[in-house]
Enzyme design. Structure first.
Site, short mmCIF file in Angstrom:
data_model
loop_
_atom_site.label_atom_id
_atom_site.label_comp_id
_atom_site.label_asym_id
_atom_site.label_seq_id
_atom_site.Cartn_x
_atom_site.Cartn_y
_atom_site.Cartn_z
N PRO A 53 0.84 -1.21 0.00
CA PRO A 53 0.00 0.00 0.00
C PRO A 53 0.87 1.25 0.00
CG PRO A 53 0.07 -0.94 2.20
CD PRO A 53 0.87 -1.86 1.32
N CYS A 54 1.67 1.40 -1.03
CA CYS A 54 2.60 2.52 -1.06
C CYS A 54 1.86 3.85 -1.08
CB CYS A 54 3.52 2.39 -2.26
SG CYS A 54 2.67 1.84 -3.75
#
Length: 108
Positions: A53-54
């Site tokens: 989940p950058c």
DNA sequence: CATTTGACTTTGA
DNA sequence: TTCAAAGCCAAAT
């Protein structure tokens, strides 16, 4: 060996929904208080199969990654909004409310 | 091996 | 919070 990158991925994967973490924060957790840039480099080299989940990782100002990462800033912003993150008029995240605070249990 | 670049942070004003 | 300058880390050239 560069467990550092692997650590970064591990931490990022642990970021709870509706919260965001800063590069320096992650770096500090890993023991590299000055390795904020390295965290960013890890993200750049982050393989897609990890589903990191950058979009929950932002700089200290609450600004999201440049356009050339996701294609459009609004995309990342939209993802965060969907997760419950609130943005300011400037387009920055309200870090005071959404900055992720790691629990001792999270430190694996 | 030295220089540059980059999804950054900190400090001082 | 914003502006400017210095610092730090890893990869690319």
């Amino acid at each position: 060996m560069d467990n550092f990158f692997h650590r970064v991925y591990k931490i990022v994967a642990k970021i709870p929904k509706g919260k965001v973490a800063t590069y320096g924060q992650i770096a500090s957790i890993l023991g590299h208080p000055k390795g904020a840039r390295t965290v960013g480099w890890a993200m750049q080299s982050a393989p897609s199969h990890l589903n990191l989940p950058c979009h929950r990782v932002v700089n200290r100002l609450g600004e999201m990654a440049p356009e050339h990462i996701f294609g459009d800033k609004r995309y990342q912003q939209a993802l965060l909004e969907i997760e419950g993150v609130t943005f300011k008029e400037d387009g920055c995240i309200d870090m005071k409310k959404h900055q992720w605070i790691m629990d001792d249990e999270e430190f694996l």
